[in-house]
Design a protein around this motif. Structure first.
Motif, PDB file in Angstrom:
ATOM      1  N   GLU A 120       1.374  -0.995   0.236  1.00 37.56           N
ATOM      2  CA  GLU A 120      -0.347  -0.668   0.315  1.00 37.56           C
ATOM      3  C   GLU A 120       0.969   1.275  -0.094  1.00 37.56           C
ATOM      4  O   GLU A 120       1.900   0.900   1.082  1.00 37.56           O
ATOM      5  CB  GLU A 120      -1.075  -0.475   1.091  1.00 37.56           C
ATOM      6  N   SER A 121       0.324   2.226  -0.800  1.00 34.79           N
ATOM      7  CA  SER A 121       1.320   3.229  -1.690  1.00 34.79           C
ATOM      8  C   SER A 121       1.299   3.872  -1.172  1.00 34.79           C
ATOM      9  O   SER A 121       1.934   5.456  -1.072  1.00 34.79           O
ATOM     10  CB  SER A 121       1.951   3.079  -2.574  1.00 34.79           C
ATOM     11  N   GLY A 122       0.203   4.639  -0.527  1.00 36.25           N
ATOM     12  CA  GLY A 122      -0.132   6.374   0.556  1.00 36.25           C
ATOM     13  C   GLY A 122      -1.450   7.079  -1.200  1.00 36.25           C
ATOM     14  O   GLY A 122      -1.384   6.152  -2.361  1.00 36.25           O
ATOM     15  N   VAL A 123      -1.359   7.956  -0.864  1.00 35.28           N
ATOM     16  CA  VAL A 123      -2.795   8.298  -1.545  1.00 35.28           C
ATOM     17  C   VAL A 123      -1.073   9.750  -2.376  1.00 35.28           C
ATOM     18  O   VAL A 123      -0.924  10.018  -2.384  1.00 35.28           O
ATOM     19  CB  VAL A 123      -3.925   9.429  -1.044  1.00 35.28           C
ATOM     20  N   LYS A 124      -1.883   9.052  -3.575  1.00 36.49           N
ATOM     21  CA  LYS A 124      -1.290   9.728  -4.478  1.00 36.49           C
ATOM     22  C   LYS A 124      -1.570  10.686  -6.204  1.00 36.49           C
ATOM     23  O   LYS A 124      -3.011  10.332  -5.876  1.00 36.49           O
ATOM     24  CB  LYS A 124      -0.184   9.230  -5.125  1.00 36.49           C
ATOM     25  N   GLN A 125      -1.180  11.382  -6.401  1.00 40.51           N
ATOM     26  CA  GLN A 125      -2.348  12.161  -7.908  1.00 40.51           C
ATOM     27  C   GLN A 125      -2.165  11.170  -8.921  1.00 40.51           C
ATOM     28  O   GLN A 125      -0.667  10.426  -9.138  1.00 40.51           O
ATOM     29  CB  GLN A 125      -1.193  13.464  -8.297  1.00 40.51           C
ATOM     30  N   LEU A 126      -3.330  10.524  -9.652  1.00 41.63           N
ATOM     31  CA  LEU A 126      -3.214   9.817 -10.678  1.00 41.63           C
ATOM     32  C   LEU A 126      -3.430  10.593 -12.206  1.00 41.63           C
ATOM     33  O   LEU A 126      -3.834  11.305 -12.058  1.00 41.63           O
ATOM     34  CB  LEU A 126      -4.018   8.786 -10.385  1.00 41.63           C
ATOM     35  N   ILE A 127      -3.112   9.523 -12.918  1.00 37.16           N
ATOM     36  CA  ILE A 127      -3.110   9.816 -14.604  1.00 37.16           C
ATOM     37  C   ILE A 127      -4.126   8.703 -14.975  1.00 37.16           C
ATOM     38  O   ILE A 127      -4.259   7.577 -14.308  1.00 37.16           O
ATOM     39  CB  ILE A 127      -2.170  10.293 -15.480  1.00 37.16           C
ATOM     40  N   LYS A 128      -4.714   9.113 -16.230  1.00 41.57           N
ATOM     41  CA  LYS A 128      -5.701   8.004 -16.663  1.00 41.57           C
ATOM     42  C   LYS A 128      -5.330   7.957 -18.309  1.00 41.57           C
ATOM     43  O   LYS A 128      -5.400   8.684 -18.895  1.00 41.57           O
ATOM     44  CB  LYS A 128      -6.824   7.793 -15.976  1.00 41.57           C
ATOM     45  N   ILE A 129      -5.123   6.670 -18.292  1.00 41.94           N
ATOM     46  CA  ILE A 129      -4.477   6.651 -20.350  1.00 41.94           C
ATOM     47  C   ILE A 129      -5.124   5.365 -20.496  1.00 41.94           C
ATOM     48  O   ILE A 129      -5.828   4.696 -20.135  1.00 41.94           O
ATOM     49  CB  ILE A 129      -3.048   5.684 -20.050  1.00 41.94           C
ATOM     50  N   THR A 130      -5.726   5.574 -21.537  1.00 44.99           N
ATOM     51  CA  THR A 130      -6.863   5.491 -22.575  1.00 44.99           C
ATOM     52  C   THR A 130      -6.544   4.719 -23.874  1.00 44.99           C
ATOM     53  O   THR A 130      -6.377   5.655 -24.294  1.00 44.99           O
ATOM     54  CB  THR A 130      -8.273   5.488 -22.664  1.00 44.99           C
ATOM     55  N   THR A 131      -6.289   4.129 -24.375  1.00 50.06           N
ATOM     56  CA  THR A 131      -6.043   2.583 -25.275  1.00 50.06           C
ATOM     57  C   THR A 131      -6.730   2.593 -26.511  1.00 50.06           C
ATOM     58  O   THR A 131      -8.010   2.965 -26.192  1.00 50.06           O
ATOM     59  CB  THR A 131      -5.166   1.728 -25.363  1.00 50.06           C
ATOM     60  N   ALA A 132      -6.342   2.623 -28.096  1.00 52.82           N
ATOM     61  CA  ALA A 132      -7.598   2.041 -29.077  1.00 52.82           C
ATOM     62  C   ALA A 132      -8.364   1.009 -28.351  1.00 52.82           C
ATOM     63  O   ALA A 132      -9.197   0.530 -29.424  1.00 52.82           O
ATOM     64  CB  ALA A 132      -6.730   2.311 -29.693  1.00 52.82           C
ATOM     65  N   ALA A 133      -7.627   0.202 -27.967  1.00 59.60           N
ATOM     66  CA  ALA A 133      -7.967  -1.007 -27.485  1.00 59.60           C
ATOM     67  C   ALA A 133      -9.833  -0.832 -26.631  1.00 59.60           C
ATOM     68  O   ALA A 133     -10.374  -1.883 -25.114  1.00 59.60           O
ATOM     69  CB  ALA A 133      -7.459  -2.246 -27.272  1.00 59.60           C
ATOM     70  N   GLY A 134      -9.348   0.324 -25.617  1.00 60.49           N
ATOM     71  CA  GLY A 134     -10.636   0.706 -24.685  1.00 60.49           C
ATOM     72  C   GLY A 134      -9.515   0.023 -23.476  1.00 60.49           C
ATOM     73  O   GLY A 134     -10.482  -0.100 -22.266  1.00 60.49           O
ATOM     74  N   ARG A 135      -8.840  -0.403 -23.239  1.00 59.44           N
ATOM     75  CA  ARG A 135      -7.375  -0.651 -22.033  1.00 59.44           C
ATOM     76  C   ARG A 135      -7.889   0.169 -21.036  1.00 59.44           C
ATOM     77  O   ARG A 135      -7.210   2.175 -21.961  1.00 59.44           O
ATOM     78  CB  ARG A 135      -6.702  -1.586 -22.049  1.00 59.44           C
ATOM     79  N   GLU A 136      -7.820   0.899 -19.861  1.00 57.95           N
ATOM     80  CA  GLU A 136      -7.983   2.063 -19.410  1.00 57.95           C
ATOM     81  C   GLU A 136      -6.666   1.448 -18.036  1.00 57.95           C
ATOM     82  O   GLU A 136      -6.514   0.685 -17.496  1.00 57.95           O
ATOM     83  CB  GLU A 136      -9.154   2.490 -18.381  1.00 57.95           C
ATOM     84  N   LEU A 137      -5.617   2.411 -17.837  1.00 56.65           N
ATOM     85  CA  LEU A 137      -4.831   2.338 -16.681  1.00 56.65           C
ATOM     86  C   LEU A 137      -4.386   3.947 -15.524  1.00 56.65           C
ATOM     87  O   LEU A 137      -4.054   4.686 -16.893  1.00 56.65           O
ATOM     88  CB  LEU A 137      -3.113   2.512 -17.046  1.00 56.65           C
ATOM     89  N   ARG A 138      -4.818   3.409 -14.912  1.00 57.03           N
ATOM     90  CA  ARG A 138      -4.896   4.438 -13.434  1.00 57.03           C
ATOM     91  C   ARG A 138      -4.186   4.683 -13.306  1.00 57.03           C
ATOM     92  O   ARG A 138      -3.693   2.890 -11.824  1.00 57.03           O
ATOM     93  CB  ARG A 138      -6.132   4.801 -13.340  1.00 57.03           C
ATOM     94  N   CYS A 139      -2.897   4.901 -13.461  1.00 52.63           N
ATOM     95  CA  CYS A 139      -1.195   4.850 -12.032  1.00 52.63           C
ATOM     96  C   CYS A 139      -0.920   6.597 -11.849  1.00 52.63           C
ATOM     97  O   CYS A 139      -0.899   7.757 -12.779  1.00 52.63           O
ATOM     98  CB  CYS A 139      -0.776   4.332 -13.227  1.00 52.63           C
ATOM     99  N   SER A 140       0.534   6.587 -11.218  1.00 51.92           N
ATOM    100  CA  SER A 140       1.465   8.009 -10.891  1.00 51.92           C
ATOM    101  C   SER A 140       2.241   7.932 -11.917  1.00 51.92           C
ATOM    102  O   SER A 140       1.627   7.142 -12.744  1.00 51.92           O
ATOM    103  CB  SER A 140       1.696   7.551  -9.262  1.00 51.92           C
ATOM    104  N   VAL A 141       2.272   9.508 -11.869  1.00 57.39           N
ATOM    105  CA  VAL A 141       2.656   9.825 -12.943  1.00 57.39           C
ATOM    106  C   VAL A 141       4.544   9.017 -13.082  1.00 57.39           C
ATOM    107  O   VAL A 141       4.792   9.033 -14.679  1.00 57.39           O
ATOM    108  CB  VAL A 141       3.261  11.199 -13.233  1.00 57.39           C
TER     109      VAL A 141
END
Length: 548
Positions: free
Chosen positions: A218-239
């Motif tokens: 568990e890494s603590g509360v962080k600012q996230l970004i969301k990356i969306t791909t052409a195939a519809g995948r979404e990745l929410r992660c830190s920069v």
């Protein structure tokens, strides 16, 4: 006749080493992030005009705990320390974090895939699994004499009578309402959770592999970004989270629309028709010609790790010809293999080539959107090598903890023995204890006993390796005082969290009681960070060494 080299003798150290191998970290990073978020890009021209104003802004951010501006930087340290130090250190890995709803792809020994969110994985890994059914029995029965439905629930040895009802539905509703108001679930610790493996990928061939999970953090509360791909995948992660791309590893915050990330996919399984018989025979002749040069008189099978004479070994293509024809004449792709292992591996390769069909690989998936996505609790995985990656929502990402592996190389006999400055005696109770210096006799006993145990343990380790026991099994006899090495990547905010917990300091508002050895690592990291970000470091100390 070539003499077998003497095994290395154990050596002993009492120091820790920390080397800053690369970084993109300065006070300007903090000012840039803070001013762009409030005043826009034009504020960047003002960064170096008023040093006192910059100092005041950083101090304000630290005092009022505005944490995200301190995350737009990166430092990678190479650390050499005993194993027991790393067991504490990896809990403070930083920067590379995933949102709790990120689904991790798990793979069974039989190759079956399933998905579990990283938050659920963390809960089960550290806290156990709740039973789905409550600790209650009973329910709805027909009361013939009254001509109605009776509702009752037994809970922890007590019967709770819920009355008679005209319809079965009303009685069942009463039971469900009672159970909702009195939730009681068992907590079970399942050992199988800690045997989970993830789907990962060979970064050279891009073929799917399987790796064991070492820890879930568990890494603590962080600012996230969301990356969306052409195939519809979404990745929410830190920069700072590392994402695999066709050009190698890249930080998520550096990715833009139009770039591509590597994601789970399939490709046609290689067929033996792709290697004509004549070419196959030529490859075999060339390989046999390298045998005398590349296999020593006494060598080790790369598949079973057992020693053999040269006449009992053949050269094996580590990456099979049917998987990558371009590596067929690559000497670095050749390794000794005993007759049994070589025959088994060759048979499997041929069967796979003839079967055709699909094989799991990593394939490019174009990015169509990158947006900021708020702050929330984040998590991360540590997985075994050699690739140290895993699938997160179908996208290949990296873990941020790379420690020297005893599965793939023989560990060297370098062990920790504390010097005379190490306080040996603990006084007081937990939470209020202190360490005091030991006597000369205690130091002599400690040094002598550790050295004896280390020598015996390493002798046993070498004996097991010589007998053909796999390295990953033999390493179990080695003590935690063995030195290892690792790369650790962090940003300033997470490093401040680490220093606040793992160092003692006269300016700290919150007292800490770290083990001395990990404090030594923290002090060396702090010394190098202070030179990179002097304004941030000064604000950290001025505000009680509490991370924002």
């Amino acid at each position: 006749m070539t003499e077998t080299p003497a095994p290395p003798a154990p050596s002993f150290r009492s120091d820790m080493t920390v080397e800053l191998v690369k970084h993109s970290a300065s006070d300007t990073d903090v000012l840039w992030a803070a001013r762009v978020s409030t005043a826009g890009e034009q504020s960047l021209d003002e960064l170096n005009k008023d040093p006192e104003r910059s100092k005041g802004l950083i101090n304000y951010l630290m005092r009022d705990r505005h944490g995200s501006p301190f995350e737009h930087n990166s430092m990678t340290f190479f650390i050499s320390a005993p194993l027991f130090v790393f067991r504490e250190f990896h809990r403070h890995r930083v920067g590379w974090c995933l949102a709790g709803d990120t689904e991790i792809t798990l793979e069974s020994e039989a190759g079956n895939l399933r998905r579990k969110t990283i938050k659920d994985l963390y809960q089960q890994w550290h806290h156990g699994v709740e039973d789905q059914l409550p600790w209650s029995a009973g329910g709805v029965t027909w009361h013939a004499k009254a001509g109605k439905w009776r509702a009752q629930v037994w809970r922890q040895g007590v019967c709770h009578y819920l009355g008679l009802h005209e319809s079965r539905e009303a009685a069942e509703s009463a039971v469900l309402e009672f159970r909702d108001q009195h939730p009681t679930t068992r907590l079970r610790r399942l050992g199988s959770v800690r045997r989970n493996h993830v789907r990962c990928y060979d970064e050279e061939t891009l073929t799917a592999q399987r790796a064991r999970i070492v820890d879930v953090i568990e890494s603590g509360v962080k600012q996230l970004i969301k990356i969306t791909t052409a195939a519809g995948r979404e990745l929410r992660c830190s920069v700072d989270h590392a994402v695999f791309t066709p050009d190698g590893w890249c930080k998520a915050g550096e990715l833009r629309v139009g770039d591509a990330v590597m994601a789970a996919g399939t490709a046609a399984r290689p067929s033996d028709r792709l290697v004509p018989p004549g070419l196959r025979r030529g490859i075999g002749v060339w390989t046999s010609m390298q045998r005398e040069r590349l296999i020593a008189e006494q060598d080790v099978c790369h598949l079973c790790s057992r020693p053999f004479a040269r006449q009992d070994l053949a050269l094996d293509h580590v990456i099979p010809v049917v998987d990558d024809l371009s590596r067929a004449l690559d000497e670095s792709n050749l390794a000794p293999a005993c007759a049994d292992c070589h025959a088994t591996k060759s048979a499997g390769e041929q069967a796979r080539a003839k079967r055709g069909g699909k094989v799991a690989v990593a394939r490019p998936d174009e990015i169509v959107a990158v947006i900021e996505d708020g702050e929330e609790m984040t998590y991360d995985l540590s997985v075994e090598g050699p690739w140290h990656n895993f699938l997160a929502n179908g996208i290949v990402v990296h873990n941020s903890y790379n420690e020297e592996s005893g599965r793939y190389r023989q560990l060297q006999p370098v062990f920790y023995i504390p010097d005379a400055s190490r306080k040996l005696v603990q006084q007081g109770r937990p939470g209020k204890y202190e360490f005091v210096a030991g006597t000369e006799e205690q130091h002599e006993l400690t040094s002598r006993s550790m050295a004896e145990v280390y020598r015996k343990a390493y002798e046993t380790y070498e004996e097991m390796l010589a007998a053909g026991v796999a390295r990953e099994v033999a390493r179990a006899v080695l003590p935690v005082g063995l030195y290892s090495s690792m790369y650790a990547t962090c940003n300033a905010r997470s490093l401040m969290h680490f220093l606040g917990l793992r160092t003692q300091h006269e300016q700290a508002k919150v007292p800490s009681f770290p083990q001395r050895e990990i404090e030594m690592v923290g002090e060396l990291m702090e010394e190098q960070w202070a030179k990179l970000m002097p304004l941030t470091y000064a604000a950290f100390n001025a505000n009680g060494r509490v991370a924002p």
